[in-house]
Design an enzyme around this catalytic site. Structure first.
Site, PDB file in Angstrom:
ATOM      1  N   TRP A 135      -2.241 -11.689  -3.686  1.00 45.87           N
ATOM      2  CA  TRP A 135      -1.608 -10.657  -2.876  1.00 45.87           C
ATOM      3  C   TRP A 135      -2.542 -10.118  -1.808  1.00 45.87           C
ATOM      4  O   TRP A 135      -2.184 -10.080  -0.627  1.00 45.87           O
ATOM      5  CB  TRP A 135      -1.080  -9.533  -3.782  1.00 45.87           C
ATOM      6  CG  TRP A 135      -0.370  -8.473  -2.996  1.00 45.87           C
ATOM      7  CD1 TRP A 135      -0.774  -7.197  -2.783  1.00 45.87           C
ATOM      8  CD2 TRP A 135       0.859  -8.631  -2.281  1.00 45.87           C
ATOM      9  NE1 TRP A 135       0.123  -6.541  -1.981  1.00 45.87           N
ATOM     10  CE2 TRP A 135       1.136  -7.401  -1.656  1.00 45.87           C
ATOM     11  CE3 TRP A 135       1.748  -9.701  -2.087  1.00 45.87           C
ATOM     12  CZ2 TRP A 135       2.265  -7.194  -0.858  1.00 45.87           C
ATOM     13  CZ3 TRP A 135       2.873  -9.493  -1.300  1.00 45.87           C
ATOM     14  CH2 TRP A 135       3.118  -8.257  -0.699  1.00 45.87           C
ATOM     15  N   ASP A 165      -3.916  -0.527  -1.270  1.00 44.40           N
ATOM     16  CA  ASP A 165      -2.565  -0.925  -1.639  1.00 44.40           C
ATOM     17  C   ASP A 165      -2.436  -0.755  -3.150  1.00 44.40           C
ATOM     18  O   ASP A 165      -3.032  -1.492  -3.925  1.00 44.40           O
ATOM     19  CB  ASP A 165      -2.333  -2.383  -1.238  1.00 44.40           C
ATOM     20  CG  ASP A 165      -0.951  -2.887  -1.651  1.00 44.40           C
ATOM     21  OD1 ASP A 165      -0.279  -2.219  -2.451  1.00 44.40           O
ATOM     22  OD2 ASP A 165      -0.562  -3.961  -1.167  1.00 44.40           O
ATOM     23  N   LYS A 189       7.797  -1.518  -8.202  1.00 46.03           N
ATOM     24  CA  LYS A 189       7.078  -1.722  -9.452  1.00 46.03           C
ATOM     25  C   LYS A 189       7.244  -0.495 -10.350  1.00 46.03           C
ATOM     26  O   LYS A 189       7.917  -0.568 -11.364  1.00 46.03           O
ATOM     27  CB  LYS A 189       5.587  -2.004  -9.189  1.00 46.03           C
ATOM     28  CG  LYS A 189       5.318  -3.216  -8.309  1.00 46.03           C
ATOM     29  CD  LYS A 189       5.792  -4.522  -8.918  1.00 46.03           C
ATOM     30  CE  LYS A 189       5.262  -5.763  -8.202  1.00 46.03           C
ATOM     31  NZ  LYS A 189       5.912  -6.020  -6.923  1.00 46.03           N
TER      32      LYS A 189
END
Lengths: 325, 325
Positions: B65, B135, B159
């Site tokens: 990611w 992040d 999430k």
């Protein structure tokens, strides 16, 4: 549940397929589900199709909403306002003969329906060989459309398509491929074409609901011709109620430019506004306040508003007119 | 219903207020609700804080990611990868002493939890006077946080916060004001600060649901300390089930970097995968497939996963280990 699951793919596929059927979209066009609303399209369009080019982008400035687009293009290159309705208070739209577009324009951008002032184009501007780009946020799927006249059509969801959060883009492949090589990944239409709208996590709930709305339009309403007939009846009903009480109500838009989606009007006697809104609420009619830029009253007639809803409104308008006369 | 209605304003206000309470956010920070996910933040951050500056932006590349962020910064300026875990297959995270950041860096960007590989920072990197940007898409609101260590924190919703479509940004006013004058309006954090997150129509359903989630965290769970305790128990339970069957299961991440949100692991015997997933489904355990980049198995333990859910999973892991031994 994963947005890369087979189930969610089937939602995306049905949404796309329904929209293609409703609008008879040719294969040369991609159907994309993005985020950021029309406001982000205001930026993405010049990033993709003006940046780094020695051309002017041409804009029509026809209302409060469309006036927000040219400044964003100004960050990327030269902008020409071909027609500006600001001086006239945005009560009119240009006629075709007034739109002599330079043949070397990067593109022509316009908004097909101005929600604030209640203006709707009754024709598709002729752009010759210049790519034609249209923000149809407030009237897409309200009527049939000749998609082939356009190179890019976009619409945020929250008028006729579904809940806010998803932005529909219909883009001709040829235009998408003409963008410069290096763009921020998420701002590049080719990213979303290649990833079939799931480059990153899409707004799944908004897309799911949009899919249900397109299913309803296709299978329950029976297509956009049928939806259009309903919308015409709704608008005629409302404007007739206003015109037949012209001593009380003053429609904002010139008759030739009246929108079937939004009807803005004023009371001729300013002192009656308070009573008008208060009694409307007593009749369970909410949200009639006009946009702050022009004040007055606004009734929106999007697909979800039924003919019965409009009957209730016109009955109230008749009642109020008789009473205040 | 208008997104500028008093009701929706109260939803936004409660969401912000709950998040401020949960994370003890100081007044010097703004709480914003944007669109576009972390992917759009990957672009917005360098547009705002790298563009036009003769500085390098510093990135930690710690997994699938976070590796997506530096290329977007590359469109706006110079980028330095201070630490790169790619060669080691992203099984480790850097230790503090490995992170000697140049004092004239534009900012330090890292991802606090790598969902694919299941790596989680157990400390906050020291960035000295360099703005620290993180992040936290996959672990924000899973534990208490010292917000003051950061200049910008962001997280997409899907999430721990709510349904996809909204992106939470917590930004220090001083950093936001340091952006260049002319940015595309929607890409400028100051636009959203000034407009209190309704410059344009926000993803109302996602924000409403996020508000309900924060209400649940605050009033039903009882705060982030409580949530953290639950999350620790869930993770311990799962990793113990794997470690106590080390002949069958191989966790992906090094023990010191294990994530409490995502646990990636492999079967030591490849031929058992098919049976593993099939029997899991028979036990009503779905979505265990690992990310395509590393394969294997992945179990996510976000806030919405209950301790009972984890008990079901570990019971299955025990059963399968005994059976396949």
């Amino acid at each position: 549940m994963s947005h890369r699951s087979d189930w969610f793919r089937s939602v995306l596929d049905e949404a796309e397929s329904n929209i293609r059927k409703l609008l008879k979209i040719p294969d040369a066009y991609h159907v994309l589900f993005l985020q950021g609303g029309s406001s982000l399209q205001f930026s993405m369009i010049p990033m993709n199709f003006l940046r780094g080019r020695k051309l002017e982008a041409t804009y029509l400035k026809t209302g409060y909403w469309s006036a927000k687009a040219p400044p964003e293009a100004g960050f990327e290159g030269a902008v020409k306002i071909l027609w500006d309705g600001a001086e006239g208070g945005y009560r009119n739209l240009p006629e075709q003969y007034e739109l002599q577009i330079a043949p070397d324009s990067a593109y022509l951008h316009y908004v097909s329906n101005e929600t604030v002032e209640g203006l709707e184009f009754q024709y598709i501007p002729e752009s010759k060989n210049v790519p034609l780009i249209c923000d149809m946020s407030s009237n897409l799927l309200s009527q049939p459309l000749d998609v082939e006249k356009f190179d890019l059509i976009y619409a945020h969801a929250q008028k006729n398509l579904g809940p806010a959060g998803v932005t529909l883009v219909i883009i001709k492949d040829e235009l998408a491929q003409s963008a410069p090589e290096k763009l921020p990944t998420l701002m590049d239409y080719r990213t979303h074409i290649k990833a079939k709208s799931i480059y990153n996590t899409p707004p799944v709930f908004s897309i799911y609901t949009l899919m249900l709305v397109t299913r309803w339009l296709l299978h329950e309403v029976g297509g956009l011709e049928k939806m259009h007939e309903i919308n015409i009846r709704k608008a005629q009903n409302l404007y007739e109620a206003l015109d037949s009480n012209s001593g009380v109500y003053q429609p904002y838009a010139s008759p030739a430019c009246r929108s079937k989606m939004n009807c803005a009007f004023h009371l001729k006697d300013e002192q009656f506004y308070e009573v008008f809104f208060a009694e409307a609420r007593d009749h369970n009619i909410m949200g009639l306040e006009g946009h702050r830029s022009i004040g007055g009253i606004r009734a929106s007639l999007y697909n979800a508003v039924t003919e019965n809803d409009v009957d209730c409104l016109t009955a109230y308008l008749q009642y109020f007119a008789q009473k205040s006369h």
